[in-house]
Write a protein that holds these residues in place. Structure first.
Motif, mmCIF file in Angstrom:
data_model
loop_
_atom_site.group_PDB
_atom_site.id
_atom_site.type_symbol
_atom_site.label_atom_id
_atom_site.label_comp_id
_atom_site.label_asym_id
_atom_site.label_seq_id
_atom_site.Cartn_x
_atom_site.Cartn_y
_atom_site.Cartn_z
ATOM 1 N N VAL A 220 0.861 -1.177 0.000
ATOM 2 C CA VAL A 220 0.000 0.000 0.000
ATOM 3 C C VAL A 220 0.901 1.232 0.000
ATOM 4 C CG1 VAL A 220 -1.867 1.240 1.151
ATOM 5 C CG2 VAL A 220 -1.765 -1.260 1.271
ATOM 6 N N GLU A 221 0.551 2.203 -0.836
ATOM 7 C CA GLU A 221 1.348 3.417 -0.975
ATOM 8 C C GLU A 221 0.796 4.525 -0.084
ATOM 9 O OE1 GLU A 221 4.075 2.839 -3.133
ATOM 10 O OE2 GLU A 221 3.074 0.922 -2.816
ATOM 11 N N HIS A 222 1.677 5.172 0.648
ATOM 12 C CA HIS A 222 1.385 6.352 1.463
ATOM 13 C C HIS A 222 0.701 5.976 2.792
ATOM 14 C CE1 HIS A 222 1.992 7.935 -2.531
ATOM 15 N NE2 HIS A 222 0.792 7.572 -2.933
ATOM 16 N N VAL A 223 1.362 6.253 3.898
ATOM 17 C CA VAL A 223 0.737 6.062 5.210
ATOM 18 C C VAL A 223 -0.409 7.060 5.382
ATOM 19 C CG1 VAL A 223 2.279 7.620 6.491
ATOM 20 C CG2 VAL A 223 1.257 5.646 7.658
ATOM 21 N N GLU A 224 -0.362 8.144 4.625
ATOM 22 C CA GLU A 224 -1.454 9.115 4.601
ATOM 23 C C GLU A 224 -2.797 8.459 4.302
ATOM 24 O OE1 GLU A 224 -2.939 12.572 1.449
ATOM 25 O OE2 GLU A 224 -0.891 11.825 1.362
ATOM 26 N N GLU A 225 -2.766 7.355 3.538
ATOM 27 C CA GLU A 225 -4.016 6.688 3.170
ATOM 28 C C GLU A 225 -4.818 6.266 4.394
ATOM 29 O OE1 GLU A 225 -5.390 5.850 -0.195
ATOM 30 O OE2 GLU A 225 -4.186 7.673 -0.242
ATOM 31 N N MET A 287 6.222 9.613 3.631
ATOM 32 C CA MET A 287 5.857 10.729 4.509
ATOM 33 C C MET A 287 6.364 12.066 3.993
ATOM 34 S SD MET A 287 6.395 9.287 8.376
ATOM 35 C CE MET A 287 7.996 8.541 8.060
ATOM 36 N N VAL A 288 7.467 12.034 3.255
ATOM 37 C CA VAL A 288 8.080 13.301 2.854
ATOM 38 C C VAL A 288 7.144 14.120 1.964
ATOM 39 C CG1 VAL A 288 9.293 12.278 0.851
ATOM 40 C CG2 VAL A 288 10.165 14.365 1.919
ATOM 41 N N ILE A 289 6.356 13.464 1.129
ATOM 42 C CA ILE A 289 5.459 14.212 0.257
ATOM 43 C C ILE A 289 4.378 14.911 1.085
ATOM 44 C CG2 ILE A 289 3.897 12.260 -0.229
ATOM 45 C CD1 ILE A 289 5.047 14.822 -2.842
ATOM 46 N N TYR A 290 3.913 14.240 2.145
ATOM 47 C CA TYR A 290 2.899 14.863 3.012
ATOM 48 C C TYR A 290 3.529 15.952 3.873
ATOM 49 C CZ TYR A 290 -1.517 15.192 5.540
ATOM 50 O OH TYR A 290 -2.704 15.645 6.050
#
Length: 484
Positions: A220-225, A287-290
């Protein structure tokens, strides 16, 4: 007594010399002398070793006494340096001239990149040709892996799913990427069809379905999800698929806001983390993108971006758009929407503070996922004012900030990527028999993760890129960026 000891020393040196000459001297392509090896097999440093490379593989890791068993015209002096596996950025996007992108990654010690957007470049770039060129050695760069099209309801349906998946097989894409929210029937058809064809499956969460559905993917991509997925169907039911009203996505934002509140409850969050850990899925936090969002929406931090020296490597068109108050999509689009929404629900915190709080949650989730045994990957999702290669190290610093040790962070950047790709027998550590794919650092990365960014040389695809070569590549990219 001194004379006797001297004779004994001479005897043992003679024995060693005889052993060396008795053995057949083996030819090598490269010998890296006097390096401190960070093998990533365990948390240790093997001091003062010689690493022997032949035909693109590590054929020996020797001490000073046995390095004479090998001969090579190419010796690299690694005295005082640290040699470790090359880094993997498992989620990138190519949004600049390809060779510039490749050189930026090489210069930062990134020797594998996984491009998650086959449409990057607006159809003007043949990503499969780039992959082939890198593999054949006709282009310099990190190993290049490529996902298929970003699948959503606009480009795949129940009637076309078999055709789409067969195209993945025929073209040799390295993964299926699920991007948008799909119907349960279509999602199941993609998962089942991909599994039947032996295809990897990566992507964004399925926000309208319970968490268990998302966990059917391999990664799964992005912990933001996790801000937009609930264990049950509560978020999906409340969101009503993001119905818009008066320019504000009331239903979706309300559901998202309530889901964040649930995640702040330790017991609920522990249940989410446990369910993820039990699924066996990999997770690529990016995380860096967020972390850039609170920077973009803050006046002070946004204006300070202009002095970031890393931005000299971005094409001028991207740099100007990212730093323009009216063109930066987060400042122009996100701030008005969230300001209005937060006021409408009686939350008087600033938009900047809201995203700072979310960032703290993502750091917590990343640490808890790791502690629960979820295999994490390192990805940068480079976009906006993030620079390829450099963003990899920013992501690793965030892993350490979250609470992982430098060694655990480096595992995510080396070992875990190799395991996810099913090639741990050939890559991911410095061991005899594995690919010669490593970087030379000025300092010990196990002591300070920032030392992993002090790259003094890269060996990949059978080529040695010296410190001077890497500096030349960076200079060329900076000159190129000024005119693009």
């Amino acid at each position: 007594m001194r004379k006797i000891l001297g004779l004994l020393g001479l005897f043992f040196l003679t024995v060693i010399s005889l052993d060396v000459y008795a053995a057949e001297i083996q030819k090598a392509d490269f010998i890296f002398d006097h390096v401190n090896v960070v093998p990533m097999t365990r948390e240790t440093v093997l001091s003062d070793r010689s690493v022997i490379v032949r035909d693109g593989k590590i054929v020996g890791i020797t001490d000073i006494h046995t390095s004479a068993l090998y001969t090579s015209a190419k010796h690299i002096d690694g005295r005082g340096r640290y040699l470790m596996p090359g880094l993997s950025d498992m989620h990138v996007h190519l949004r600049m001239p390809p060779q510039d992108f490749f050189d930026l990654n090489l210069a930062q010690g990134v020797t594998t990149v996984f491009n998650m957007g086959i449409a990057d470049g607006g159809g003007k770039i043949d990503h499969l040709a780039l992959r082939a060129g890198i593999a054949a050695g006709t282009m310099d760069g990190p190993r290049y892996l490529v996902s298929g099209p970003q699948l959503d309801s606009s480009n795949v349906s129940m009637s076309t799913v078999d055709q789409v998946l067969q195209e993945h097989v025929d073209r040799g894409y390295d993964t299926v990427k699920i991007h948008g929210d799909l119907s349960p029937e279509l999602y199941d058809a993609i998962i089942s069809g991909a599994r039947a064809r032996g295809l990897r499956i990566r992507g964004h969460g399925q926000h309208m379905m319970p968490l268990a559905q998302t966990l059917r993917m391999d990664s799964v991509e992005h912990v933001e999800e996790l801000l937009y997925i609930s264990q049950d169907a509560a978020l999906g039911e409340e969101a009503k698929f993001g119905v818009e009203a008066d320019g504000n996505i009331d239903n979706f934002l309300t559901a998202y806001y309530h889901n964040i509140s649930r995640l702040q409850d330790h017991a609920y969050r522990a249940g989410v983390v446990t369910q993820i850990a039990q699924s066996g899925v990999y997770w690529d936090p990016t995380m860096v993108i967020y972390s850039m969002i609170p920077i973009y929406v803050s006046d002070d931090r946004f204006h300070a971006l202009a002095s970031d020296s890393r931005l000299q490597y971005l094409p001028d068109s991207i740099r100007r758009e990212s730093l323009d108050n009216d063109k930066n999509e987060y400042r122009a689009g996100l701030v008005p929407v969230f300001s209005k929404f937060l006021l409408s629900i009686g939350d008087h915190t600033t938009v900047e503070h809201h995203f700072d709080q979310n960032m703290d949650m993502l750091l917590t989730l990343t640490r808890e996922l790791h502690d629960a045994g979820v295999p994490l990957l390192i990805g940068s999702d480079v976009f906006g004012a993030l620079v390829p290669g450099y963003a990899q190290h920013q992501e690793m610093e965030l892993f350490v900030k979250a609470g992982l040790t430098p060694y655990e962070t480096l595992q995510a950047a080396t070992v875990n990527g190799a395991k996810y790709l099913g090639e741990f027998g050939q890559a991911g550590t410095i061991e005899v028999g594995k690919r010669a794919d490593f970087i030379l650092l000025a300092g010990n990365p196990l002591v300070d993760i920032r030392n992993a960014a002090d790259v003094r040389g890269v060996f990949t695809h059978g080529k040695w890129h010296s410190e001077e070569d890497l500096a030349m590549r960076l200079s060329r990219v900076a000159n190129d960026a000024a005119t693009n």
